[in-house]
Design an enzyme around this catalytic site. Structure first.
Site, short mmCIF file in Angstrom:
data_model
loop_
_atom_site.label_atom_id
_atom_site.label_comp_id
_atom_site.label_asym_id
_atom_site.label_seq_id
_atom_site.Cartn_x
_atom_site.Cartn_y
_atom_site.Cartn_z
N THR A 85 0.52 -1.65 -0.59
CA THR A 85 -0.23 -0.16 0.32
C THR A 85 1.33 1.29 0.36
OG1 THR A 85 -1.80 -0.88 1.02
CG2 THR A 85 -1.58 1.29 1.13
N SER A 107 0.91 -7.87 -0.86
CA SER A 107 2.26 -8.52 -0.65
C SER A 107 1.37 -10.10 -0.29
CB SER A 107 2.69 -8.03 1.06
OG SER A 107 1.48 -8.11 1.96
N THR A 110 1.62 -4.31 3.98
CA THR A 110 1.49 -4.92 5.88
C THR A 110 1.20 -6.25 6.12
OG1 THR A 110 -1.22 -3.56 5.65
CG2 THR A 110 0.77 -2.31 6.52
N ASP A 111 0.40 -6.48 4.85
CA ASP A 111 -0.68 -8.28 4.69
C ASP A 111 0.50 -8.91 5.56
OD1 ASP A 111 -2.43 -6.15 4.47
OD2 ASP A 111 -3.60 -7.47 2.37
N1 ASP Z 1 -3.12 -3.47 2.19
C1 ASP Z 1 -1.71 -3.93 2.18
C2 ASP Z 1 -1.13 -2.79 2.40
O1 ASP Z 1 -1.29 -2.33 3.35
C3 ASP Z 1 -1.68 -4.14 0.59
C4 ASP Z 1 -0.50 -5.35 0.82
O2 ASP Z 1 -0.49 -5.64 1.88
O3 ASP Z 1 0.20 -5.40 -0.05
O4 ASP Z 1 -0.31 -2.86 2.11
#
Ligand code: ASP
Length: 328
Positions: A16, A58, A90-91
């Site tokens: 993100t 991710s 973050t995932d």
């Molecule tokens: N929602 C996710 C993030 O916070 C997307 C990911 O993990 O790529 O980065």
């Protein structure tokens, strides 16, 4: 070292922090290391070098990507870089941080960060997280702490931290231990050290580049034997159970797991998210003592997703889970 000799290498992997929204659409990864580095001023005396590794959400990052990241970090060290900052979704950020801690990558500090709000949102948190991650990676004491995660001004140990909220900016926690330190008014303060010795592994090379297949099966009320039976014939290399409580399943699931454990490694973990998998408490069918007697391995301190990564690395090298001090 004089301050102007600090070199930080920013390695961008997507997430993100690198995402933007197209008119009428949702967010997708767009920004590489150049855009990210340009989003925040470098602390004085620090030179930020840029490298693009992947540009992915991710959930699609693979262990092979993490192995590439380890090579990129080792190369940065060989090039005389002080520390590395990795931007990541973050995932699965906690999984990449954990895997990095397990994998040979050299001795320079690594700080993984990301954002909960995309680069074009109001109140985007990426630039502040990135600026603080660069400060942490530049700190003379950072080397002691190995792989860290910087999020929302807090510095976390890579093997303790986890995502605890799906939407808010303060999304990461190392509960029950707490962060290693924090960054306030641009000053990095380390307050604690994490005393866990991680086994040092590498991802084995298989002829077809296949990464061991290790699903996680979530238990709950009355885990069905039918669900376990699906894995008996399947092409899996091992199975992780995310057990209830201290690592428990229903009595009827215990019987089925015993059968599966004769042909594939089955590792029990706890779905609770804090505290180890028990091994010496409950003797009832499906309890931890009973499962140990049935040949189910104990995941020890590792959460389900961590046990999965550990198994994938071990199996890729032809090693057994029991060969690590995983349970301690
Ligand atoms: N929602 C996710 C993030 O916070 C997307 C990911 O993990 O790529 O980065």
């Amino acid at each position: 070292m004089t301050s102007d000799s600090i070199r930080i290498r920013l390695i961008a992997m997507g997430g993100t922090i690198a995402m933007r929204r197209e008119e009428g659409q949702g967010s997708t990864p767009r920004d590489g290391a150049d855009e990210l580095a340009g989003s925040t001023p470098s602390p004085s005396g620090v030179r930020v070098e840029r490298q693009d590794l992947t540009l992915k959400p991710s959930a699609s990052v693979t262990l092979a990507d993490v192995a590439d990241l380890c090579r990129a970090i080792a190369k940065a060290e060989a090039d005389g870089v002080t520390g590395v900052v990795v931007t990541h979704g973050t995932d699965t950020l906690e999984e990449t941080a954990f895997a990095l801690g397990l994998m040979e990558r050299g001795a320079i500090p690594v700080v993984v960060t990301g954002a909960m709000r995309s680069a074009d949102s109001i109140g985007a948190d990426g630039p502040a997280n990135l600026a603080n991650a660069i400060r942490v990676a530049s700190h003379p004491d950072a080397r002691r702490h190995g792989v860290m995660v910087l999020f929302g001004d807090e510095i976390h140990a890579g093997h303790f931290v986890r995502k605890v909220h799906s939407g808010r900016p303060h999304a990461f926690s190392s509960e029950p231990y707490g962060p290693l330190g924090h960054v306030t008014e641009d000053v990095v303060r380390f307050e604690m050290a994490a005393l866990v010795d991680l086994p040092q592994l590498t991802l084995g090379e298989t002829a077809d580049g296949r990464i061991p297949v290790v699903p996680i099966l979530q238990a709950g009320l009355d885990l069905e034997p039918e669900a376990i039976r699906l894995f008996e014939a399947a092409e899996i290399d091992a199975l992780v159970i995310s057990g209830v409580g201290g690592g428990h399943v229903s009595a009827r699931a215990a019987q089925e797991l015993e059968r599966l454990a004769r042909i594939k490694p089955v590792v029990m973990t706890s779905r609770v998210g804090m505290g180890p998998t028990l091994s010496n408490s409950y003797a009832y069918a499906g309890g931890d003592i009973d499962l140990g007697k049935r040949g189910i391995l104990n995941g020890g301190r590792w959460r389900p997703a961590q046990a999965r990564i550990l198994l994938q690395l071990l199996i890729s090298r032809g090693m057994r889970f029991e060969e690590t001090r995983s349970g301690q």
